[in-house]
Write a protein that holds these residues in place. Structure first.
Motif, PDB file in Angstrom:
ATOM      1  N   UNK A   1       0.778  -1.334   0.226  1.00  0.00           N
ATOM      2  CA  UNK A   1      -0.006   0.048   0.039  1.00  0.00           C
ATOM      3  C   UNK A   1       0.816   1.234   0.110  1.00  0.00           C
ATOM      4  N   UNK A   2       1.887   1.229   0.945  1.00  0.00           N
ATOM      5  CA  UNK A   2       2.735   2.491   0.884  1.00  0.00           C
ATOM      6  C   UNK A   2       3.506   2.613  -0.353  1.00  0.00           C
ATOM      7  N   UNK A   3       4.066   1.538  -1.132  1.00  0.00           N
ATOM      8  CA  UNK A   3       4.831   1.575  -2.364  1.00  0.00           C
ATOM      9  C   UNK A   3       3.854   2.356  -3.526  1.00  0.00           C
ATOM     10  N   UNK A   4       2.685   1.764  -3.323  1.00  0.00           N
ATOM     11  CA  UNK A   4       1.727   2.180  -4.516  1.00  0.00           C
ATOM     12  C   UNK A   4       1.307   3.776  -4.326  1.00  0.00           C
ATOM     13  N   UNK A   5       1.063   4.084  -2.914  1.00  0.00           N
ATOM     14  CA  UNK A   5       0.920   5.316  -2.600  1.00  0.00           C
ATOM     15  C   UNK A   5       2.005   6.397  -3.032  1.00  0.00           C
ATOM     16  N   UNK A   6       3.195   6.075  -2.723  1.00  0.00           N
ATOM     17  CA  UNK A   6       4.269   6.607  -3.183  1.00  0.00           C
ATOM     18  C   UNK A   6       4.766   6.759  -4.732  1.00  0.00           C
ATOM     19  N   UNK A   7       4.161   5.983  -5.244  1.00  0.00           N
ATOM     20  CA  UNK A   7       4.575   5.922  -6.632  1.00  0.00           C
ATOM     21  C   UNK A   7       3.645   6.840  -7.465  1.00  0.00           C
ATOM     22  N   UNK A   8       2.541   7.162  -6.914  1.00  0.00           N
ATOM     23  CA  UNK A   8       1.615   7.905  -7.757  1.00  0.00           C
ATOM     24  C   UNK A   8       0.452   7.377  -8.806  1.00  0.00           C
ATOM     25  N   UNK A   9       1.010   6.054  -8.917  1.00  0.00           N
ATOM     26  CA  UNK A   9       0.316   5.236  -9.967  1.00  0.00           C
ATOM     27  C   UNK A   9      -1.218   4.832  -9.325  1.00  0.00           C
ATOM     28  N   UNK A  10      -2.014   4.718 -10.147  1.00  0.00           N
ATOM     29  CA  UNK A  10      -3.309   4.110  -9.989  1.00  0.00           C
ATOM     30  C   UNK A  10      -3.215   2.438 -10.089  1.00  0.00           C
ATOM     31  N   UNK A  11      -4.027   1.693  -9.594  1.00  0.00           N
ATOM     32  CA  UNK A  11      -4.028   0.417  -9.683  1.00  0.00           C
ATOM     33  C   UNK A  11      -4.220   0.231 -11.233  1.00  0.00           C
ATOM     34  N   UNK A  12      -4.971   0.969 -11.742  1.00  0.00           N
ATOM     35  CA  UNK A  12      -5.399   0.597 -13.300  1.00  0.00           C
ATOM     36  C   UNK A  12      -4.177   0.808 -14.017  1.00  0.00           C
TER      37      UNK A  12
END
Length: 292
Positions: free
Chosen positions: A9-20
């Protein structure tokens, strides 16, 4: 040490990328993974275990600019496959290679429902005079595992010989929400809406009917449980002009493990038979029959 779900979750949030966008980048690398699967991993509702899923995790480490092993080292030991309570099996356990197809259909229903589980469920399968499925009538008691539960997902997979995905309708006190079905994959996924919002521990009654579109003789009926269930009854009602020569119960812990025949089933004078399972572990429970 931060667990896998929190780290992802933290890695996705920090990347700025959506799940899509993450799904798109993974697809460009030849890896098919559903949005619902990625969401479940983030929320800790399931975790990657199969070799194909672990390859996705390795790709995520690279895609999200993480060090090698940053996510995989947080997975820990593989989950036990025995009697463990209160946790969910993954879609891969119950649907194997079809899990990706199912995940894609589930992702088309915008909001994943909060967690719930069956306390009891009864399925009544009707077989017509042509030896083909007519309908499945499902009733049960669902218990909320989280606050804010107001629906659950009903899943039905058409047989390869079927003429298309089945249709679905609900009975009181629930109603039908969004429905997604694809002839290409054979999956039907439907929201069954409760008559009120549930808090954790509260229960709701469900009632729905699935009407089949068979293209060949029926030979099996089963139910796949991702979580333990207190009581399960599967009743098969054959037409008096189409009674099989043999009928038996079977169980299977997951699609990665072999099917075990339990015992022959007696078909009564009403051309009906059933299985009754109590305090069952997650897995597949069903009935097979032979016409000749």
């Amino acid at each position: 040490m931060v667990d896998f779900a929190e780290a992802l979750t933290k890695a996705v949030d920090n990347s700025g990328l959506s799940l899509e966008r993450i799904q798109h980048h993974l697809a460009a690398r030849g890896m098919q993974v559903s949005l619902s699967t990625l969401s479940y991993w983030r929320r800790g509702r399931s975790r990657p275990e199969r070799p194909e899923s672990l390859k996705v995790v390795t790709a995520l480490e690279e895609l999200l600019d993480l060090g090698e092993g940053f996510l995989t080292d947080r997975l820990g030991d593989k989950r036990p496959r025995g009697r463990w309570v209160g946790q969910a099996m993954s879609l891969e356990d119950m649907w194997d290679s079809r899990a990706t197809d199912l995940g894609e259909v589930m992702a088309r229903i915008d909001r994943a429902p909060a967690a719930s589980t069956y306390l009891s469920v009864r399925d009544r399968q009707v077989i017509g005079p042509d030896r083909r499925e007519v309908e499945m009538h499902c009733t049960g008691i669902v218990q909320a595992l989280d606050d804010g539960v107001d629906r659950f997902l009903a899943i039905q997979l058409a047989d390869p010989a079927d003429l298309g995905v089945p249709s679905i309708e609900t009975g009181a006190p629930c109603r039908l929400g969004r429905v997604r079905g694809e002839d290409a994959t054979g999956f039907l996924v439907a929201e069954i809406l409760f008559d009120r919002m549930l808090r954790a521990g509260e229960t709701a009654l469900v009632d729905y009917r699935v009407r089949m579109r068979p293209g060949a003789d029926s030979e099996v009926c089963d139910r796949r449980f991702l979580r333990p269930v207190g009581e399960y009854v599967l009743q098969i009602d054959f037409h008096p002009d189409a009674v099989p020569a043999r009928c038996y119960a079977f169980t299977r812990p997951s699609l990665q493990e072999p099917e075990t025949a339990l015992n022959d089933l007696w078909i009564g004078t009403t051309a009906s038979t059933h299985i009754h399972v109590r305090n069952s572990k997650p897995g597949i429970y069903g009935v097979r029959w032979e016409w000749d």
